[in-house]
Design a protein around this motif. Structure first.
Motif, mmCIF file in Angstrom:
data_model
loop_
_atom_site.group_PDB
_atom_site.id
_atom_site.type_symbol
_atom_site.label_atom_id
_atom_site.label_comp_id
_atom_site.label_asym_id
_atom_site.label_seq_id
_atom_site.Cartn_x
_atom_site.Cartn_y
_atom_site.Cartn_z
ATOM 1 N N CYS A 15 2.108 7.341 4.779
ATOM 2 C CA CYS A 15 1.441 6.121 4.346
ATOM 3 C C CYS A 15 1.860 4.963 5.234
ATOM 4 O O CYS A 15 3.048 4.822 5.562
ATOM 5 C CB CYS A 15 1.778 5.812 2.890
ATOM 6 S SG CYS A 15 1.119 7.017 1.722
ATOM 7 N N ARG A 72 -0.127 -1.642 4.472
ATOM 8 C CA ARG A 72 -1.186 -1.095 3.629
ATOM 9 C C ARG A 72 -2.345 -2.080 3.484
ATOM 10 O O ARG A 72 -2.172 -3.289 3.534
ATOM 11 C CB ARG A 72 -0.628 -0.739 2.253
ATOM 12 C CG ARG A 72 0.482 0.298 2.309
ATOM 13 C CD ARG A 72 0.697 0.964 0.968
ATOM 14 N NE ARG A 72 0.966 0.033 -0.103
ATOM 15 C CZ ARG A 72 1.015 0.364 -1.397
ATOM 16 N NH1 ARG A 72 0.781 1.612 -1.765
ATOM 17 N NH2 ARG A 72 1.276 -0.539 -2.316
ATOM 18 N N PRO A 106 -9.257 8.257 4.616
ATOM 19 C CA PRO A 106 -8.056 7.627 5.185
ATOM 20 C C PRO A 106 -8.357 6.803 6.437
ATOM 21 O O PRO A 106 -7.859 5.681 6.584
ATOM 22 C CB PRO A 106 -7.149 8.819 5.497
ATOM 23 C CG PRO A 106 -7.575 9.871 4.521
ATOM 24 C CD PRO A 106 -9.058 9.711 4.396
ATOM 25 N N CYS A 149 -2.247 5.736 -1.035
ATOM 26 C CA CYS A 149 -1.503 5.547 0.205
ATOM 27 C C CYS A 149 -1.697 4.133 0.747
ATOM 28 O O CYS A 149 -0.773 3.552 1.321
ATOM 29 C CB CYS A 149 -1.981 6.575 1.223
ATOM 30 S SG CYS A 149 -0.806 6.931 2.539
ATOM 31 N N GLU A 150 -2.890 3.584 0.548
ATOM 32 C CA GLU A 150 -3.201 2.253 1.052
ATOM 33 C C GLU A 150 -3.045 1.170 -0.030
ATOM 34 O O GLU A 150 -3.316 -0.001 0.237
ATOM 35 C CB GLU A 150 -4.638 2.207 1.584
ATOM 36 C CG GLU A 150 -4.847 3.014 2.856
ATOM 37 C CD GLU A 150 -4.341 2.300 4.105
ATOM 38 O OE1 GLU A 150 -3.885 1.146 3.992
ATOM 39 O OE2 GLU A 150 -4.407 2.910 5.193
ATOM 40 N N ALA A 193 0.430 11.671 2.089
ATOM 41 C CA ALA A 193 1.383 10.878 1.326
ATOM 42 C C ALA A 193 2.673 10.631 2.098
ATOM 43 O O ALA A 193 3.350 9.625 1.885
ATOM 44 C CB ALA A 193 1.687 11.568 -0.004
#
Length: 287
Positions: A28, A32, A238, A87-88, A25
């Motif tokens: 990030c 994104r 991720p 995060c994305e 987190a």
């Protein structure tokens, strides 16, 4: 064309570059992945899509993908998957097992509250619904939806209504006439997938990433099956999301829609990969 070992080396580099959970987190990316678009999927009269099982697919454009996760929620791994998606800025569809939803209602609510789509993956995930009586098959579907509704504080919601989408997926994609008919009567869509990570098999996150990217590059688009109960998938995600962004894939978020969506027919020569796999499992089990 780049050979598979070289692609695995690239995937390993992507994996190493992705910040591992739990510090994800704090790292990030500014660029994104996000969501390219929302696809409203109408399921009136029933729907059956996913080229691994059915000769029909959702209308996705080149390099458009849908992320779906099966078998959760699981407290050890689903939060890691949700963290990576957040995060994305990415949205997915979670096909939940009813008894897991009953055991972990706070996770079900988190999935909903973070904007993902909730769907049903039966009550207890029998290895195949085809070994159950027709009444037991339908109960698996009904009880799965009921458990999700109860976890969301909607105990009176009927299957396919309320906050959970009218989307259903069979364990192992082994569909049955009884549940297909039940779903059609209730305007519930049956979802297979177009490609999968094979993450029910133990492998390293790096190997899984390389395999998933290889399959996606070959397919070019589609609904992807992953499992949020698998630690290797949570660890891989991720880097996989970063790879989608880096290679120009667009993420499509499925949501319920009106009517019945127009599907795309399978290419000539299509066959069900699901039936071949089920037959092989039966031989292995001596069933």
């Amino acid at each position: 064309m780049t050979d598979l070992p070289s692609r695995r080396a690239v995937a390993a580099g992507l994996f190493a570059a992705a910040t591992p959970w739990p510090s994800l987190a704090a790292a990030c990316p500014a660029d994104r992945l996000g969501n390219a678009r929302i696809l409203h999927v109408g399921t009136k009269g029933g729907l059956q899509v996913g080229l691994k099982t059915y000769p029909a697919a959702l209308p996705l454009g080149p390099k458009e993908v849908v992320l779906t996760f099966d078998d959760g929620p699981a407290p050890a791994t689903t939060p890691r998957v949700l963290d990576a998606l957040a995060c994305e800025g990415a949205k997915a569809t979670f096909f939940l097992i009813g008894r897991n939803a009953q055991a972990h209602p706070a996770l079900v609510r988190r999935i909903r509250d973070e904007g993902h789509t909730l769907a049903c993956h039966t009550w207890s995930h029998p290895w195949t619904m085809r070994d159950l009586s027709e009444s037991a098959q339908v109960r698996q579907a009904e009880d799965g939806f009921k458990a999700i509704a109860a976890a969301l504080g909607e105990p009176d919601a009927k299957a396919g209504q309320g906050a959970a989408a009218p989307f259903f997926r069979y364990p192992g994609f082994a569909d049955t006439h009884a549940v297909n008919a039940w779903a059609a009567e209730r305007d519930i869509g049956v979802f297979g997938c177009d490609l999968w990570a094979s993450d029910w098999t133990k492998m390293t996150p790096e190997f899984q990433l390389a395999r998933m990217l290889e399959r996606l590059r070959h397919a070019g688009r589609g609904v992807i099956l992953l499992h949020d109960i698998q630690p290797q998938t949570a660890a891989m995600l991720p880097a996989f999301l970063r790879a989608l962004k880096g290679e120009g894939y667009g993420l499509v978020h499925l949501q319920p829609g009106p009517g019945r969506i127009e599907t795309v027919a399978a290419p000539a020569g299509w066959t069900s990969e699901t039936e071949r796999i089920i037959a092989g499992v039966r031989r292995h089990r001596g069933a």
